[in-house]
Structures are given as structure tokens and as C-alpha cells.
Write an enzyme that holds these catalytic residues in place. Structure first.
Site, mmCIF file in Angstrom:
data_model
loop_
_atom_site.group_PDB
_atom_site.id
_atom_site.type_symbol
_atom_site.label_atom_id
_atom_site.label_comp_id
_atom_site.label_asym_id
_atom_site.label_seq_id
_atom_site.Cartn_x
_atom_site.Cartn_y
_atom_site.Cartn_z
ATOM 1 N N THR A 121 -38.909 -49.008 6.482
ATOM 2 C CA THR A 121 -39.100 -49.830 7.683
ATOM 3 C C THR A 121 -40.565 -49.685 8.091
ATOM 4 O OG1 THR A 121 -38.614 -48.021 9.163
ATOM 5 C CG2 THR A 121 -36.748 -49.361 8.483
ATOM 6 N N GLU B 130 -32.367 -51.965 7.272
ATOM 7 C CA GLU B 130 -31.203 -51.080 7.121
ATOM 8 C C GLU B 130 -29.957 -51.827 6.668
ATOM 9 O OE1 GLU B 130 -33.403 -51.009 9.511
ATOM 10 O OE2 GLU B 130 -33.771 -48.978 10.261
ATOM 11 N N LYS C 284 -37.010 -54.283 32.240
ATOM 12 C CA LYS C 284 -36.036 -53.892 33.261
ATOM 13 C C LYS C 284 -36.688 -54.047 34.624
ATOM 14 C CE LYS C 284 -32.085 -50.914 33.212
ATOM 15 N NZ LYS C 284 -31.473 -49.665 32.843
ATOM 16 N N TRP D 276 -31.763 -56.345 33.412
ATOM 17 C CA TRP D 276 -32.454 -56.718 32.184
ATOM 18 C C TRP D 276 -32.871 -58.186 32.200
ATOM 19 C CZ3 TRP D 276 -29.044 -54.199 27.763
ATOM 20 C CH2 TRP D 276 -29.325 -52.829 27.728
HETATM 21 P P1 ADP Z 1 -39.364 -53.906 11.343
HETATM 22 O O1 ADP Z 1 -39.805 -55.265 11.738
HETATM 23 O O2 ADP Z 1 -39.231 -52.953 12.483
HETATM 24 O O3 ADP Z 1 -40.005 -53.380 10.139
HETATM 25 P P2 ADP Z 1 -37.145 -55.149 10.139
HETATM 26 O O4 ADP Z 1 -38.030 -55.987 9.338
HETATM 27 O O5 ADP Z 1 -35.975 -54.509 9.502
HETATM 28 O O6 ADP Z 1 -37.881 -54.013 10.817
HETATM 29 O O7 ADP Z 1 -36.736 -56.002 11.393
HETATM 30 C C1 ADP Z 1 -35.506 -55.868 12.032
HETATM 31 C C2 ADP Z 1 -35.569 -56.411 13.429
HETATM 32 O O8 ADP Z 1 -36.170 -57.709 13.475
HETATM 33 C C3 ADP Z 1 -34.199 -56.614 14.027
HETATM 34 O O9 ADP Z 1 -33.668 -55.404 14.520
HETATM 35 C C4 ADP Z 1 -34.487 -57.638 15.115
HETATM 36 O O10 ADP Z 1 -35.006 -57.026 16.283
HETATM 37 C C5 ADP Z 1 -35.586 -58.474 14.520
HETATM 38 N N1 ADP Z 1 -35.002 -59.701 13.953
HETATM 39 C C6 ADP Z 1 -34.681 -59.931 12.673
HETATM 40 N N2 ADP Z 1 -34.187 -61.167 12.521
HETATM 41 C C7 ADP Z 1 -34.175 -61.743 13.748
HETATM 42 C C8 ADP Z 1 -33.765 -63.018 14.271
HETATM 43 N N3 ADP Z 1 -33.284 -63.958 13.483
HETATM 44 N N4 ADP Z 1 -33.905 -63.228 15.592
HETATM 45 C C9 ADP Z 1 -34.413 -62.278 16.410
HETATM 46 N N5 ADP Z 1 -34.822 -61.073 15.983
HETATM 47 C C10 ADP Z 1 -34.699 -60.800 14.678
#
Ligand code: ADP
Length: 533
Positions: A180, A325, A429, A434
Site C-alpha cells: 500500500t 488489501e 467532524k 460528520w
Molecule cells: P492507497 O491509495 O492508500 O495506496 P489503495 O490504492 O488500496 O490505497 O486505495 C484504497 C482506497 O481508495 C479505498 O479505501 C478508498 O478510500 C479509495 N477508493 C478506491 N476506490 C474508490 C471509489 N471508487 N470511490 C471512492 N474511493 C475509492
């Protein structure tokens, strides 16, 4: 029968049903490389023999720093199908993070696109586990480098036989590792296995989900280092679909539109920023995309105005939610007949939902004490999931997840649609309640003078936090004022959600996966003086 679910079965299936289908790659220099699945898997066998010759251990991690092209595709098969672990590394991470994850994974070999060689030269002495450095190029393209015994990929595999006896092993054997981006703390490794890859692909390929068929031509703009281009190097061959791999220049909308048209791409996948670039290019140039029917917009929330603009260009965008994940897909909002029959405003809201869980994915929302909350489409809670393709624990970690807490805040409605309203760490918040930054962002993006917008929470003496709107205006809108934008929001979001102020900027900071970095913005506006305060 006790037949194992393995990536090797995807290869065998594609060889049988789609051996003559093409994989087309646009290389760094703009040239087009073209061959078939049958060719690709023969070369994957040569590559597996190379890994044997290099004496790379069973279950060893083999790192890649590469763009979407045919050699990276071959690595996605030869490494796991020979029993090793394909560790895709995001080259856009900070060098310190790249160094951290190579050491954490203890990669034995690195396969590197030549343009990343200088980056690795700068840290090679601090990467003790790496025994082999292989440049993804021919012998004649091999640069002079300080990397020890840097070898050319083509030279190595050309010496090998294209016969290889793929071993059989337990479906739970690890196949891929992806970190990640580590927006908080060090990046965490997510280990996928053969079973999770196959089940994720089967669920994604169901008709009411992504549902690829052998008539599709699939072009992932999302990189293979970002959770396997959301599954495409495995799911396109599983469906027998032609694959177009666009190389490094995915932000160059003009050349991507040309590639879609020349290869008659029917389906693509990208983060909102890239779709937005394509939309602007189409609007400005008058170009069209006659073959492209559908696309996944995911990784971050996209604005309704972008969906509607792309409708006008004949492309239906469908929201896909996921995370590293989850291999990565969790839910998908397939465009359905009853959505299109809804009134404009509710149809629009329906499209923005993050979709229904894929078959095999369980979802619930919980309060701060872990109690389940109702699926009424209104109550927000922390989203928790469970699936055979969700990660059980982080690489090297011991904590086992039974339900995985996503760190996203969401609603679930009676039809099973989930909608992300925020990330836990981005939630605003105000006075104990929220506010959804995503909903405000969506509302403001429908203003024609706004190119990009983001809402963050900034500390406030009275309310503890209030929303601040930050906007990149369209070039042609020099007259745009903060007041006009805040007035525009009236009636579109609850009154008390309307941000207290609006700031204009030339550009927004993005993370290594192309998302707006709210963390950096919160740092910039940490001591923000509210107007009139
Ligand atoms: P990071 O960006 O932290 O490396 P990821 O690429 O795994 O991790 O991104 C996951 C996160 O991206 C999700 O938990 C969510 O917050 C956001 N996300 C992914 N797809 C969407 C979507 N279609 N709409 C809104 N948020 C999204």
C-alpha cells in the site's frame, strides 16, 4: 475433484480459447509491439527457465519496476506459475519507500524498465538481498550502469527453451506482493495467492459485475504495479479478451485516444484524473471514441459531471471500489436498465454509489463500538469486509483479520449498494457531526468553472473543524470567485456542510497512485486563518 485454483489454469485456459488473441503494447518510445497470448506464454516458459538458471528460490520475491507492457505481462505469469512471488513495485513512491519495501520483501531479483535504472543505482548498495539486476530491454539497448552485472532480459530468455513443466502446488501458495502507498507510516505488504487471484477474477468477470467477454478489447490505464491493473493481466485472458497495454504515457490523452481507436478498445480502467484528462481532450479536439463502450472509474470518487460528459462521448463510466488489501475489487456499480429509467437526479446519485459487493464479498458498516448499523442508505459507519480474496494479515505480520476494517466510511442501502462517503482519516467532524467531503466535492464539480476540487477539514475554534474548499479553476474562468462557488453549493448539500471558505490553487498534490493527497493539503492549511476570524 481436488483441482487447485491457480494462475497456471488461467494461462492454460487462455492458450486453449484465445491463443491467437493479441496483446498489444505501446512502448516507451511510442512504437507498438504486437504478439499473441500463445507467443506470450511461450516466452513466459523461457522466462521461468531463466529464473531456474538464476537459482531464484522457491517462494522467493522477485521485484518488478515496470510499466504496462508485454514483458511485465510475462513476469506476471512466469514468476507465480513457477512458484515464486511477483512483487510489483510502484516507481512513483519516494526513493526511501522503494528502498524500504525492497528490503522488507527481501527481493532476490529485480526486473527493471531502463528508465528506473538511475533510481536503483542511487540505492543499490543498500539493497543487500538483491542478487540479480535485469533490465527489461534487448542486449543492444542495455545501458552502461553501476548496477552489479546488469543483464538484458531479452538476452537472458533467448538462451532458454520454451518448454517448461509448470509445477502443481497448493492454491493457497503466495503469488504476488503489492505494498500500500503508506500514506501513514511505512508501506504495508499485501500478499495475494493463486486462489485469491482466480476467485477475484471469476467474481469480477460475472455478468452483473465487470463482466468481460471474449469480444472485449481491454486497455488498463491503471498500472500493473497498482494491484495488478485492478486484475486485468489475469481477468482479460480468463475471459479470452484482447489486451492493450498502454506503456508509460497514460497521462497523454491524445496518444491514449489514438491507441483506443487504432486497437478498437471496448473497455478501459482508470482513476478519475485520467478520465478527466481524456474528457478534456475530447471536448477540446472534437475527437471521438467510437469503439469504447464502458470504463471503470475507481481508486477515488469521480464527479457526476465527468460521468455525464463521458456519456456524451458514448462511454458509460462505472464506479468500482476497492483497495490493495482486496486484490483489489470489492464492489462494482454495473450500469443497469433500472438506473437509466430513474429521474435525472436520482439516476445521477445512483451512478455515484460505489456499487454492490462482488459475489463472495461480505460487507457491513459498524459504529465506534463495532455494532452493526442499518442498511438504510443514510446511516454512515466504518466499512468492514470479508472475502476469500481479502488479505488475512500483512506481509510479515501476525494479526489475522476476520473482518477487515477498510478505513472507509460508507452507507449501505436496502438494494445492497454501498457508497463511500469518506476515509476515516479524511472525515470532517463539525460540532460532533460528520460531513462528507466526497459529496461536497461532487456537488462543486458540476460547476463549469471548476477543473478539480477538494474539501478538507481545518481546525475551527468554535466547531472544532469546518470544511475548506480548495479549487483548481478552469483556464477560461478568471472571474470565478469564492463567493460564487459557495453560493452555488446552496441547495445541493445540507446548509451546515457548506464550506466556510474557498481557496484557489494552480494544482493539487497527488499521491503515488494518482489520488489527490488530502494529507499534504491538511499540512499546508494546518494553521489556516478563516476569513473574518
Ligand atoms: P492507497 O491509495 O492508500 O495506496 P489503495 O490504492 O488500496 O490505497 O486505495 C484504497 C482506497 O481508495 C479505498 O479505501 C478508498 O478510500 C479509495 N477508493 C478506491 N476506490 C474508490 C471509489 N471508487 N470511490 C471512492 N474511493 C475509492
Amino acid at each position: 475433484m481436488d483441482a487447485q485454483l491457480s494462475i497456471t489454469t488461467i494461462m492454460h485456459h487462455a492458450e486453449m480459447v484465445a491463443g491467437s488473441k493479441e496483446i498489444v503494447s505501446r512502448m516507451n518510445d511510442g512504437t507498438i509491439h504486437r504478439y499473441t497470448y500463445a507467443d506470450a506464454f511461450l516466452r513466459a516458459r523461457q522466462l521461468a527457465n531463466t529464473l531456474e538458471e538464476l537459482a531464484i528460490g522457491a517462494e522467493a520475491r522477485v521485484g518488478t519496476l515496470a510499466w504496462n507492457d508485454y514483458r511485465h505481462f510475462e513476469l506476471h505469469y512466469a514468476i507465480p506459475c513457477s512458484g515464486r512471488i511477483c512483487h510489483t513495485i510502484n516507481p512513483k513512491l519516494f526513493p526511501e519507500q522503494i528502498k524500504f519495501i525492497i528490503n522488507d520483501a527481501e527481493d532476490e531479483a529485480l526486473f527493471i524498465d531502463p528508465q528506473f535504472i538511475p533510481l536503483l543505482e542511487s540505492m543499490s548498495k543498500e539493497l543487500p538481498s538483491v542478487r540479480h539486476w535485469i533490465a527489461l530491454c534487448s542486449q543492444s539497448e542495455l545501458p552502461i550502469s553501476s548496477l552489479p552485472n546488469l543483464q538484458s532480459y531479452e538476452n537472458l530468455i533467448s538462451r532458454q527453451s520454451s518448454e517448461f513443466d509448470w509445477p502443481e502446488f497448493d492454491e493457497k501458495r503466495a503469488s504476488g506482493l503489492c505494498y500500500t502507498s503508506g500514506t501513514t507510516g511505512n508501506p504495508k505488504g499485501v500478499l495475494g495467492n493463486h486462489r485469491s487471484i482466480v476467485l477475484h477474477g471469476m467474481a469480477q468477470n460475472m455478468a452483473s459485475s465487470v463482466g468481460l467477454t471474449s469480444e472485449d478489447v481491454v486497455m488498463p490505464l491503471v498500472p500493473m504495479f497498482h494491484v495488478n491493473a485492478w486484475g486485468m493481466p489475469y481477468n482479460a485472458p480468463m475471459a479470452g479478451a484482447k489486451l492493450v497495454l498502454p506503456g508509460p504515457h497514460v497521462a497523454d490523452a491524445e496518444s491514449m485516444v489514438a491507441l483506443v481507436n487504432s486497437e478498437r478498445v471496448t473497455f478501459s480502467l482508470a482513476v478519475p484524473t485520467l478520465w478527466s484528462g481524456i474528457n478534456s481532450y475530447l471536448n477540446e479536439s472534437g475527437a471521438s471514441l467510437p469503439s469504447l463502450k464502458r470504463g471503470v472509474i475507481g481508486g477515488a470518487a469521480g464527479a457526476l459531471s465527468l460521468y455525464e460528459d463521458m456519456d456524451r462521448h458514448g462511454v458509460t463510466l462505472e464506479n468500482g471500489w476497492g483497495m490493495t488489501e482486496l486484490s483489489p475489487m470489492g464492489s462494482y456499480n454495473r450500469s443497469l436498465g433500472w438506473h437509466t429509467r430513474m429521474s435525472d437526479s436520482s439516476g445521477g446519485q445512483q451512478r455515484l454509489k460505489s456499487g454492490r459487493p462482488l459475489f463472495g464479498m461480505q460487507m457491513r458498516i459498524v459504529d465506534e463500538d463495532g455494532n452493526s448499523l442499518p442498511h438504510d442508505g443514510k446511516t454512515t459507519g466504518v466499512l468492514e469486509v470479508r472475502a476469500p480474496w481479502a488479505c488475512q494479515s500483512y506481509f510479515g505480520g501476525t494479526q489475522q483479520h476476520t473482518w477487515f476494517s477498510t478505513g472507509d466510511v460508507a452507507t449501505l442501502d436496502p438494494n445492497g449498494y454501498m457508497q463511500i462517503t469518506d476515509r476515516v482519516k479524511d472525515v470532517i467532524k463539525s460540532g460532533g457531526e460528520w460531513i462528507s467531503s466526497i459529496e461536497i466535492e461532487n456537488a462543486i464539480m458540476s460547476h463549469p468553472g471548476v477543473r478539480e476540487a477538494v474539501v478538507i477539514g481545518v481546525s475551527h475554534e468554535h466547531w472544532s473543524e469546518r470544511p475548506l474548499l480548495i479549487v483548481v479553476p478552469e483556464d477560461l474562468e478568471p472571474e470565478l470567485t469564492a463567493e460564487a462557488l459557495l453560493t452555488f453549493l446552496q441547495g445541493k448539500v445540507p446548509k451546515w456542510w457548506i464550506p466556510n471558505a474557498c481557496e484557489f490553487v494552480d494544482e493539487l498534490p497527488h499521491t503515488a497512485t494518482g489520488k489527490v493527497s488530502k494529507k499534504s493539503l491538511r499540512e499546508v492549511y494546518d494553521h489556516y486563518q478563516w476569513p473574518g476570524a
